[in-house]
Write a protein that holds these residues in place. Structure first.
Motif, PDB file in Angstrom:
ATOM      1  N   SER A  86       0.826  -1.213   0.000  1.00  0.00           N
ATOM      2  CA  SER A  86       0.000   0.000   0.000  1.00  0.00           C
ATOM      3  C   SER A  86       0.854   1.254   0.000  1.00  0.00           C
ATOM      4  N   LYS A  87       2.128   1.103   0.390  1.00  0.00           N
ATOM      5  CA  LYS A  87       3.059   2.233   0.391  1.00  0.00           C
ATOM      6  C   LYS A  87       4.008   2.182  -0.804  1.00  0.00           C
ATOM      7  N   GLY A  88       3.689   1.277  -1.739  1.00  0.00           N
ATOM      8  CA  GLY A  88       4.513   1.188  -2.935  1.00  0.00           C
ATOM      9  C   GLY A  88       5.709   0.270  -2.812  1.00  0.00           C
ATOM     10  N   GLU A  89       5.802  -0.474  -1.694  1.00  0.00           N
ATOM     11  CA  GLU A  89       6.919  -1.405  -1.525  1.00  0.00           C
ATOM     12  C   GLU A  89       6.657  -2.692  -2.299  1.00  0.00           C
ATOM     13  N   LEU A  90       7.743  -3.416  -2.584  1.00  0.00           N
ATOM     14  CA  LEU A  90       7.625  -4.735  -3.177  1.00  0.00           C
ATOM     15  C   LEU A  90       7.093  -5.722  -2.144  1.00  0.00           C
ATOM     16  N   HIS A  91       6.604  -6.877  -2.616  1.00  0.00           N
ATOM     17  CA  HIS A  91       6.109  -7.890  -1.685  1.00  0.00           C
ATOM     18  C   HIS A  91       7.222  -8.383  -0.756  1.00  0.00           C
ATOM     19  N   THR A  92       8.447  -8.434  -1.276  1.00  0.00           N
ATOM     20  CA  THR A  92       9.593  -8.858  -0.478  1.00  0.00           C
ATOM     21  C   THR A  92      10.612  -7.730  -0.433  1.00  0.00           C
ATOM     22  N   VAL A  93      10.997  -7.310   0.759  1.00  0.00           N
ATOM     23  CA  VAL A  93      11.991  -6.247   0.928  1.00  0.00           C
ATOM     24  C   VAL A  93      13.209  -6.854   1.617  1.00  0.00           C
ATOM     25  N   ILE A  94      14.337  -6.859   0.917  1.00  0.00           N
ATOM     26  CA  ILE A  94      15.575  -7.369   1.494  1.00  0.00           C
ATOM     27  C   ILE A  94      16.219  -6.262   2.319  1.00  0.00           C
ATOM     28  N   THR A  95      16.440  -6.557   3.592  1.00  0.00           N
ATOM     29  CA  THR A  95      16.977  -5.532   4.500  1.00  0.00           C
ATOM     30  C   THR A  95      18.492  -5.637   4.676  1.00  0.00           C
ATOM     31  N   LYS A  96      19.033  -6.831   4.456  1.00  0.00           N
ATOM     32  CA  LYS A  96      20.484  -6.976   4.596  1.00  0.00           C
ATOM     33  C   LYS A  96      20.943  -8.209   3.828  1.00  0.00           C
ATOM     34  N   TYR A  97      21.874  -7.990   2.892  1.00  0.00           N
ATOM     35  CA  TYR A  97      22.491  -9.100   2.169  1.00  0.00           C
ATOM     36  C   TYR A  97      23.598  -9.708   3.029  1.00  0.00           C
ATOM     37  N   HIS A  98      23.717 -11.029   2.988  1.00  0.00           N
ATOM     38  CA  HIS A  98      24.872 -11.711   3.564  1.00  0.00           C
ATOM     39  C   HIS A  98      25.792 -12.211   2.450  1.00  0.00           C
ATOM     40  N   THR A  99      25.230 -12.899   1.456  1.00  0.00           N
ATOM     41  CA  THR A  99      25.966 -13.155   0.223  1.00  0.00           C
ATOM     42  C   THR A  99      25.602 -12.042  -0.751  1.00  0.00           C
ATOM     43  N   LEU A 100      26.588 -11.280  -1.191  1.00  0.00           N
ATOM     44  CA  LEU A 100      26.318 -10.132  -2.057  1.00  0.00           C
ATOM     45  C   LEU A 100      25.986 -10.571  -3.476  1.00  0.00           C
ATOM     46  N   PRO A 101      25.137  -9.839  -4.178  1.00  0.00           N
ATOM     47  CA  PRO A 101      24.842 -10.158  -5.574  1.00  0.00           C
ATOM     48  C   PRO A 101      26.119 -10.112  -6.416  1.00  0.00           C
ATOM     49  N   PRO A 102      26.290 -11.053  -7.337  1.00  0.00           N
ATOM     50  CA  PRO A 102      27.473 -11.010  -8.200  1.00  0.00           C
ATOM     51  C   PRO A 102      27.465  -9.774  -9.087  1.00  0.00           C
TER      52      PRO A 102
END
Length: 288
Positions: A268-284
């Motif tokens: 309702s606030k425009g966020e995605l269904h899943t919000v990642i708050t902290k990566y442990h394995t970083l995206p390549p």
């Protein structure tokens, strides 16, 4: 006819497996040909997407975006159908299914100067896609990938095949070992590629289920041919001339990911269904 077939068989079967349809799709001059069993659903559902004979891959309309994560991929479907699996004693009740989807995918976040026709760059594209399907989709459970990675050159086109599986949760009664997805991908130009997907909902024991769905996948993939357009062939030759020593890994082991911290988003606030708050394995990251 189906009742007679189901009454006499001794092994799992799939309607139409041995009488596939020849399908040819023109993708902006590149021609994909393959044989597919006809769509079959005992519930009467129609195929989600009948084969599209001609598609302009450069027309931006029709692409579905995936906003999750930092890499931007967009997909346009051109085939989608479902096949049901029947056991020797189940008559008209299926014991599993395979959903087949064929898409053209466009990667918009590939840095300038990189090309899917460069095997090393293409492996990076797939690596980033695998990460998006794994740690960047934590709400769907932990995944293992790539599994059974292999490469093949057919009609001078590089194909990469791999699987994504659910992580073992230790439940001996789980159906997870027989429920996995297989992919076959090949470049169309610098930023577009074809991805053929097999989503398997198998049965137990997984050993027999997986043997059957892999047989179906093998029959389909053995029928696939791709002839690149004149433009794509010219562009591919230019890329190969620029990077004559570029290679792709012939074999790969699954990543040892540590999944991120995340929360349910407030749509309702425009966020995605899943919000990642902290990566442990970083995206390549992509690199030339």
């Amino acid at each position: 006819m189906l009742k007679r077939l189901f009454a006499t068989r001794k092994h799992p079967c799939m309607p139409g497996l041995n009488t596939p349809e020849q399908i040819t799709v023109n993708l902006s001059g590149s021609v994909l040909s393959l044989k597919l069993p006809p769509h079959y659903s005992s519930d009467g559902f129609e195929a989600h997407c009948d084969p599209i004979e001609t598609m302009n891959i450069y027309d931006p309309t029709g692409y579905d975006g995936d906003p999750v994560g930092t890499a931007v991929y967009n997909s346009k479907w051109f085939i989608a159908r479902r096949w049901e699996i029947f056991g020797p004693l189940t008559r008209l009740r299926n014991i599993g299914s395979i959903s087949f989807v064929a898409v053209v995918e466009r990667i918009d976040s590939l840095p300038e100067g990189m090309s899917c026709f460069n095997p090393n760059h293409f492996e990076q594209v797939i690596n980033r896609l695998i990460f998006k399907m794994g740690p960047e989709q934590p709400a769907f459970g932990k995944k293992v990938g790539p599994v059974n990675w292999r490469t093949e050159v057919k009609n001078d086109c590089l194909w990469v095949c791999y699987e994504m599986r659910k992580a073992d949760d230790g439940d001996p009664n789980s159906f997870a070992p027989s429920q996995f997805s297989s992919y076959a991908v090949t470049p169309l130009d610098d930023h577009h590629y074809i991805r053929l997907m097999f989503h398997n909902l198998g049965y137990k024991p997984a050993e027999f289920s997986n043997r059957f769905v892999n047989r179906v996948r093998g029959k389909v993939l053995s029928s696939v041919t791709l002839t690149l357009s004149e433009y794509a062939q010219q562009r591919k030759a230019e890329v190969q001339s620029q990077w004559p020593d570029a290679t792709i890994s012939p074999q790969r082991q699954p990543y040892n990911w540590v999944y991120p911290e995340w929360r349910d988003g407030d749509t309702s606030k425009g966020e995605l269904h899943t919000v990642i708050t902290k990566y442990h394995t970083l995206p390549p990251k992509f690199h030339l």
